[in-house]
Design a protein around this motif. Structure first.
Motif, PDB file in Angstrom:
ATOM      1  N   GLY A  54       0.806  -1.214   0.000  1.00 57.44           N
ATOM      2  CA  GLY A  54       0.000   0.000   0.000  1.00 57.44           C
ATOM      3  C   GLY A  54       0.834   1.256   0.000  1.00 57.44           C
ATOM      4  N   SER A  55       1.940   1.263   0.740  1.00 54.75           N
ATOM      5  CA  SER A  55       2.791   2.450   0.817  1.00 54.75           C
ATOM      6  C   SER A  55       3.494   2.720  -0.512  1.00 54.75           C
ATOM      7  CB  SER A  55       3.830   2.288   1.927  1.00 54.75           C
ATOM      8  OG  SER A  55       3.193   2.101   3.176  1.00 54.75           O
ATOM      9  N   LEU A  56       3.924   1.665  -1.204  1.00 59.01           N
ATOM     10  CA  LEU A  56       4.618   1.819  -2.485  1.00 59.01           C
ATOM     11  C   LEU A  56       3.660   1.844  -3.666  1.00 59.01           C
ATOM     12  CD1 LEU A  56       7.665  -0.579  -1.926  1.00 59.01           C
ATOM     13  CD2 LEU A  56       7.510   1.891  -1.531  1.00 59.01           C
ATOM     14  N   ASP A  57       2.366   1.662  -3.402  1.00 58.64           N
ATOM     15  CA  ASP A  57       1.346   1.674  -4.441  1.00 58.64           C
ATOM     16  C   ASP A  57       1.688   0.701  -5.569  1.00 58.64           C
ATOM     17  OD1 ASP A  57      -1.032   2.449  -5.568  1.00 58.64           O
ATOM     18  OD2 ASP A  57      -0.184   4.150  -6.650  1.00 58.64           O
ATOM     19  N   LEU A  58       1.993  -0.534  -5.175  1.00 60.78           N
ATOM     20  CA  LEU A  58       2.362  -1.550  -6.163  1.00 60.78           C
ATOM     21  C   LEU A  58       1.129  -1.982  -6.954  1.00 60.78           C
ATOM     22  CD1 LEU A  58       4.729  -3.801  -4.037  1.00 60.78           C
ATOM     23  CD2 LEU A  58       5.376  -2.045  -5.694  1.00 60.78           C
ATOM     24  N   ASP A  59       1.304  -2.128  -8.273  1.00 60.11           N
ATOM     25  CA  ASP A  59       0.216  -2.655  -9.096  1.00 60.11           C
ATOM     26  C   ASP A  59      -0.065  -4.107  -8.713  1.00 60.11           C
ATOM     27  OD1 ASP A  59       0.002  -0.280 -10.484  1.00 60.11           O
ATOM     28  OD2 ASP A  59       1.436  -0.883 -12.032  1.00 60.11           O
ATOM     29  N   HIS A  60      -1.354  -4.440  -8.583  1.00 56.28           N
ATOM     30  CA  HIS A  60      -1.748  -5.799  -8.195  1.00 56.28           C
ATOM     31  C   HIS A  60      -1.003  -6.228  -6.925  1.00 56.28           C
ATOM     32  CE1 HIS A  60      -3.847  -6.198 -12.029  1.00 56.28           C
ATOM     33  NE2 HIS A  60      -2.760  -5.762 -12.632  1.00 56.28           N
ATOM     34  N   GLY A  61      -0.996  -5.348  -5.924  1.00 59.90           N
ATOM     35  CA  GLY A  61      -0.214  -5.609  -4.715  1.00 59.90           C
ATOM     36  C   GLY A  61      -0.648  -6.839  -3.940  1.00 59.90           C
ATOM     37  N   PHE A  62      -1.848  -7.345  -4.218  1.00 56.62           N
ATOM     38  CA  PHE A  62      -2.269  -8.535  -3.464  1.00 56.62           C
ATOM     39  C   PHE A  62      -1.379  -9.732  -3.783  1.00 56.62           C
ATOM     40  CE2 PHE A  62      -4.606  -9.042  -7.403  1.00 56.62           C
ATOM     41  CZ  PHE A  62      -4.591 -10.400  -7.634  1.00 56.62           C
ATOM     42  N   TRP A  63      -0.640  -9.678  -4.921  1.00 59.91           N
ATOM     43  CA  TRP A  63       0.290 -10.761  -5.213  1.00 59.91           C
ATOM     44  C   TRP A  63       1.439 -10.811  -4.215  1.00 59.91           C
ATOM     45  CZ3 TRP A  63       0.262  -9.505 -11.128  1.00 59.91           C
ATOM     46  CH2 TRP A  63      -0.854 -10.125 -11.713  1.00 59.91           C
ATOM     47  N   VAL A  64       1.746  -9.666  -3.605  1.00 55.22           N
ATOM     48  CA  VAL A  64       2.786  -9.639  -2.566  1.00 55.22           C
ATOM     49  C   VAL A  64       2.341 -10.505  -1.391  1.00 55.22           C
ATOM     50  CG1 VAL A  64       4.134  -8.174  -1.021  1.00 55.22           C
ATOM     51  CG2 VAL A  64       3.487  -7.330  -3.289  1.00 55.22           C
ATOM     52  N   LEU A  65       1.110 -10.302  -0.960  1.00 45.05           N
ATOM     53  CA  LEU A  65       0.602 -11.079   0.163  1.00 45.05           C
ATOM     54  C   LEU A  65       0.408 -12.533  -0.217  1.00 45.05           C
ATOM     55  CD1 LEU A  65      -0.330  -8.010   0.756  1.00 45.05           C
ATOM     56  CD2 LEU A  65      -1.861  -9.076   2.407  1.00 45.05           C
ATOM     57  N   LEU A  66      -0.003 -12.767  -1.455  1.00 40.10           N
ATOM     58  CA  LEU A  66      -0.173 -14.150  -1.894  1.00 40.10           C
ATOM     59  C   LEU A  66       1.162 -14.887  -1.885  1.00 40.10           C
ATOM     60  CD1 LEU A  66      -2.144 -16.273  -2.952  1.00 40.10           C
ATOM     61  CD2 LEU A  66      -1.689 -15.441  -5.272  1.00 40.10           C
ATOM     62  N   ALA A  67       2.243 -14.176  -2.226  1.00 42.27           N
ATOM     63  CA  ALA A  67       3.569 -14.793  -2.183  1.00 42.27           C
ATOM     64  C   ALA A  67       3.951 -15.147  -0.756  1.00 42.27           C
ATOM     65  CB  ALA A  67       4.605 -13.847  -2.797  1.00 42.27           C
ATOM     66  N   VAL A  68       3.688 -14.245   0.189  1.00 37.14           N
ATOM     67  CA  VAL A  68       3.986 -14.536   1.597  1.00 37.14           C
ATOM     68  C   VAL A  68       3.165 -15.728   2.078  1.00 37.14           C
ATOM     69  CG1 VAL A  68       3.817 -13.637   3.950  1.00 37.14           C
ATOM     70  CG2 VAL A  68       4.671 -12.177   2.123  1.00 37.14           C
ATOM     71  N   LEU A  69       1.907 -15.778   1.668  1.00 37.72           N
ATOM     72  CA  LEU A  69       1.006 -16.834   2.128  1.00 37.72           C
ATOM     73  C   LEU A  69       1.401 -18.197   1.583  1.00 37.72           C
ATOM     74  CD1 LEU A  69      -1.634 -17.209   3.788  1.00 37.72           C
ATOM     75  CD2 LEU A  69      -2.883 -16.936   1.644  1.00 37.72           C
ATOM     76  N   THR A  70       1.817 -18.242   0.307  1.00 31.10           N
ATOM     77  CA  THR A  70       2.081 -19.529  -0.329  1.00 31.10           C
ATOM     78  C   THR A  70       3.536 -19.971  -0.233  1.00 31.10           C
ATOM     79  OG1 THR A  70       2.380 -18.412  -2.460  1.00 31.10           O
ATOM     80  CG2 THR A  70       0.178 -19.254  -1.943  1.00 31.10           C
ATOM     81  N   LEU A  71       4.457 -19.014  -0.051  1.00 29.84           N
ATOM     82  CA  LEU A  71       5.874 -19.363  -0.036  1.00 29.84           C
ATOM     83  C   LEU A  71       6.459 -19.418   1.367  1.00 29.84           C
ATOM     84  CD1 LEU A  71       7.137 -17.228  -3.068  1.00 29.84           C
ATOM     85  CD2 LEU A  71       6.401 -19.622  -3.042  1.00 29.84           C
ATOM     86  N   GLY A  72       5.752 -18.874   2.346  1.00 31.74           N
ATOM     87  CA  GLY A  72       6.264 -18.884   3.716  1.00 31.74           C
ATOM     88  C   GLY A  72       6.361 -20.295   4.269  1.00 31.74           C
ATOM     89  N   ARG A  73       7.474 -20.576   4.934  1.00 27.67           N
ATOM     90  CA  ARG A  73       7.699 -21.872   5.564  1.00 27.67           C
ATOM     91  C   ARG A  73       8.051 -21.640   7.028  1.00 27.67           C
ATOM     92  NH1 ARG A  73       5.813 -22.579   1.248  1.00 27.67           N
ATOM     93  NH2 ARG A  73       6.489 -24.033  -0.395  1.00 27.67           N
ATOM     94  N   THR A  74       8.200 -22.716   7.773  1.00 26.05           N
ATOM     95  CA  THR A  74       8.463 -22.589   9.208  1.00 26.05           C
ATOM     96  C   THR A  74       9.936 -22.382   9.523  1.00 26.05           C
ATOM     97  OG1 THR A  74       8.535 -24.995   9.364  1.00 26.05           O
ATOM     98  CG2 THR A  74       6.439 -23.922   9.853  1.00 26.05           C
ATOM     99  N   THR A  75      10.822 -22.482   8.519  1.00 21.94           N
ATOM    100  CA  THR A  75      12.240 -22.218   8.729  1.00 21.94           C
ATOM    101  C   THR A  75      12.724 -21.272   7.642  1.00 21.94           C
ATOM    102  OG1 THR A  75      13.032 -24.061   7.363  1.00 21.94           O
ATOM    103  CG2 THR A  75      12.582 -24.530   9.681  1.00 21.94           C
ATOM    104  N   VAL A  76      13.787 -20.516   7.948  1.00 17.62           N
ATOM    105  CA  VAL A  76      14.339 -19.585   6.973  1.00 17.62           C
ATOM    106  C   VAL A  76      14.896 -20.335   5.767  1.00 17.62           C
ATOM    107  CG1 VAL A  76      16.164 -17.884   6.571  1.00 17.62           C
ATOM    108  CG2 VAL A  76      14.844 -17.815   8.674  1.00 17.62           C
ATOM    109  N   GLY A  77      15.581 -21.445   6.026  1.00 19.69           N
ATOM    110  CA  GLY A  77      16.151 -22.209   4.922  1.00 19.69           C
ATOM    111  C   GLY A  77      15.094 -22.703   3.955  1.00 19.69           C
ATOM    112  N   ALA A  78      14.005 -23.248   4.499  1.00 21.35           N
ATOM    113  CA  ALA A  78      12.934 -23.743   3.629  1.00 21.35           C
ATOM    114  C   ALA A  78      12.251 -22.601   2.887  1.00 21.35           C
ATOM    115  CB  ALA A  78      11.912 -24.513   4.464  1.00 21.35           C
ATOM    116  N   THR A  79      12.092 -21.435   3.548  1.00 22.07           N
ATOM    117  CA  THR A  79      11.494 -20.284   2.880  1.00 22.07           C
ATOM    118  C   THR A  79      12.378 -19.811   1.733  1.00 22.07           C
ATOM    119  OG1 THR A  79      10.435 -19.600   4.949  1.00 22.07           O
ATOM    120  CG2 THR A  79      10.607 -17.951   3.226  1.00 22.07           C
TER     121      THR A  79
END
Length: 709
Positions: free
Chosen positions: A400-425
């Protein structure tokens, strides 16, 4: 699940989602001319059908989708209203993100639906702020989910056996193993292994906080233990006929058969109590025929029965009888838990009450205990919820601060790519960026080549989904992201004029989400469950090790006032936290094959052995009439203290401490005989000593010593 069955399940799921998403999208866009509704009709099946794990099969899956519809509508409405500015949307994302991620405390079923429900808020909370479009959005969402529910009913997955049926099959095997002896020890162990929750589909796991699920889960653990005990029983064949053990085993077989029938047919089982009475009669017979002056830990209600041959049993027979009694206690736990699962509340308070502490509590109190018990920084479920909420909130703020086009993809990436360890992420993000780069190039070329020919994109959308949705899960994260980029490009090109910069925007958004996910992983529990499983197991060993001396004292002290079971509720709470940490640890990539790690499953087995002994021995253990000066009793107390010290030492090793105590088994005093002490206590402590030695060997990576209590 075999590889072929997994591929078939992926293909069915992809076909269901493609049909539901395509029908809703085409109807609302080209027939009703509602582009906003068409977008939600497209993403609703993707969110619930692909990002979520819908439990069950057929009508049950359709029912779950329908139950998810009201919260999905509420989240979309809330996101639409909070999209008025970045800060309100970010605050809502923080709260919604935590609550939906923390829903995992309710079991795998709510946890499976949480990612899809997150997407409904994410999609709605981005600009433009258009509360007037709320009706159109909710219409599209409802159409998409209704179509998905219909596709589940028309193209169902094969049914899987319920946990009750698995429990019944295991009990039937146990009954056959007792009565006929035709079931091999390996078959008994294999049947028990199939009851492990890790081998049960998430939709069928009894992981809820209510009485029924708690009773089924406890009953499943008791059945697994019963099968293992049956498999180990032939290791000590009696040198002479043992009528008392045969009688008790026959009663165990009857209990297994009746409980199996109740689990399959749904008929209410007989009120529990007959097996406990048989155990007390068995105890009375042992008291009558045991060598030396002995007494039961608790007076038996009926006079002892006559022995089969009138002779004093040998030590081998006494040890086998101790194993039979422990086996019967496992069956008794099954009897009680099946009664609770069938009737909701037991007719009489089951004993010991601490072992069945949930049986008399209301459902709200049970849920409150589950939530509060995990509302701690030591809970991996709480850690995951905090990590997810922070990542999603930070992503919404940045987008929202950077006014990214289709910014919901940022959150979708966090939701789908986040793992429980840094290495796995990092591994997931790296593959996702590579896949997106290739997908962006192909999508950019497609957009340049086709231009504004909307009809061409309409023709390509359904085949793109039909190919991309199954290939992604089969081939990995890179293919998933790349193929999804093509699907997104063909869909958005029909909603508004787009250029190749759409692919560029997706690349930037996915890269931004990956960076935010990595930073959150670095700041919030970067090692996943690796450290937590060590802490949880160490605390479990400390609390359970503290139960050994008072349990031994209950059998060694003549005073009736000291025969009650030690307090075990703190240990049971630690046991649940340790199991949750262990379950996550085993699910994290790169941990399943680490031979250098301690044997965490053996820790759980040893802890359970201590917990059950603390309940069983004061109630049913054979107790001699001896006083503190007796050398055998002194050695037993020293051994119990040594086992507690062993547990504390292993706990210190797990957490990086520097223990000073070493294994120290006291020498046998002159005239020592286990039979003159307590065979039940001797068998329990001997087995426990071996289990702790195995655990310590797995921690220190040295051969386990041959130790005896």
């Amino acid at each position: 699940m075999s590889a072929e069955a997994r591929k078939a399940a992926i293909l069915r799921r992809s076909l269901r989602v493609t049909v539901a998403a395509s029908v809703g999208f085409y109807l609302l866009l080209y027939v009703a001319d509602l582009p906003a509704a068409a977008l939600y009709a497209l993403f609703a099946p993707i969110a619930i059908g692909l990002l979520s794990a819908i439990p069950g099969s057929g009508r049950r899956q359709a029912f779950v989708v329908l139950r998810a519809l009201p919260p999905a509508l509420g989240l979309a409405a809330l996101g639409t209203l909070l999209a008025v500015d970045t800060w309100s949307a970010t605050g809502g994302m923080l709260v919604i993100g935590f609550l939906l991620a923390f829903a995992a405390v309710a079991g795998p079923r709510p946890a499976g639906a949480a990612p899809g429900l997150q997407l409904f808020y994410i999609l709605a909370c981005f600009p433009p702020y258009a509360p007037d479009a709320l009706g159109e959005r909710l219409t599209g969402l409802a159409v998409g989910m209704l179509l998905l529910a219909a596709s589940h009913a028309l193209l169902p997955d094969p049914p899987v056996p319920s946990y009750r049926k698995r429990l019944a099959a295991a009990l039937a095997t146990a009954a056959r193993g007792v009565t006929t002896g035709e079931v091999t020890p390996q078959d008994l162990r294999d049947t028990g292994a199939r009851m492990r929750l890790s081998r049960v589909p998430p939709s069928e796991r009894p992981a809820g906080a209510g009485r029924t699920d708690r009773a089924l889960e406890q009953g499943g653990r008791a059945v697994r233990r019963l099968l293992d005990q049956l498999a180990a029983l032939p290791e000590l064949p009696p040198p002479a006929p043992d009528h008392a053990s045969d009688t008790l085993l026959g009663r165990v077989a009857v209990v297994c058969e009746t409980c199996a029938d109740s689990s399959v047919t749904g008929r209410r089982p007989p009120a529990p109590g007959a097996l406990e009475q048989a155990m007390r009669n068995f105890q009375s017979e042992r008291v009558r025929t045991a060598p030396g002056p002995v007494a039961p830990a608790r007076p038996a209600p009926e006079p002892p029965t006559a022995g089969a041959n009138g002779r004093t049993p040998s030590l081998a027979v006494l040890r086998r009888q101790s194993r039979v009694l422990a086996l019967a206690e496992s069956a008794r736990i099954v009897e009680v838990t099946v009664d609770i699962a069938a009737n909701g509340r037991p007719a009489d308070p089951p004993a010991p009450r601490e072992l069945f502490w949930y049986a008399e509590l209301s459902t709200p109190k049970l849920w409150a205990r589950r939530v509060l018990g995990n509302a701690t920084l030591r809970s991996v479920l709480f850690q995951n919820a905090v990590r997810t909420a922070l990542g999603l909130a930070a992503s919404r703020l940045v987008a929202g601060s950077l006014d990214l086009d289709h910014g919901f993809w940022v959150l979708l990436a966090v939701l789908t790519l986040g793992r429980t360890t840094v290495g796995a992420t990092w591994r997931a993000a790296r593959r996702a960026l590579a896949g997106n780069a290739v997908g962006a190039l192909v999508a950019g070329a497609l957009l340049i080549g086709l231009g504004a020919h909307t009809d061409a994109y309409a023709i390509l959308l359904a085949p793109a989904m039909l190919v991309g949705f199954p290939l992604g899960p089969m081939l990995g994260t890179a293919y998933t992201q790349g193929l999804f980029t093509l699907v997104v490009a063909t869909a958005f090109a029909q909603l508004a004029p787009v250029t190749w910069r759409l692919s560029e925007a997706r690349m930037v958004d996915v890269a931004t989400g990956s960076v935010i996910g990595l930073l959150c992983g670095l700041l919030a529990w970067p090692a996943g469950a690796g450290r937590e499983v060590r802490r949880a197991m160490a605390e479990l060993l400390r609390t359970c090790g503290g139960l050994v001396p008072p349990t031994a004292e209950a059998l060694l002290t003549p005073s009736p006032g000291s025969r009650s079971s030690p307090r075990t509720l703190p240990s049971l709470h630690r046991f649940r936290l340790a199991k949750a940490a262990y379950a996550q640890y085993r699910s994290e990539s790169g941990t399943a094959s680490k031979d250098a790690e301690p044997d965490w499953h053996a820790v759980l087995i040893a802890a359970q052995h201590m917990l059950l002994g603390a309940h069983r021995l004061p109630r049913f253990g054979l107790r001699p009439e001896i006083g503190p000066p007796n050398p055998s009793a002194s050695r037993a107390r020293t051994t119990a203290a040594g086992l507690r010290a062993d547990a504390d030492r292993i706990a210190s090793l797990l957490t990086g401490g520097h223990p000073v105590s070493e294994p120290n088994t006291p020498p046998e005093p002159e005239g020592y005989s286990p039979a003159s002490l307590s065979v039940d206590l001797e068998v329990w402590m001997t087995s426990l000593g071996r289990q702790l030695a195995h655990v310590e060997a797995s921690v220190t990576r040295r051969p386990a010593p041959d130790r005896a209590a």
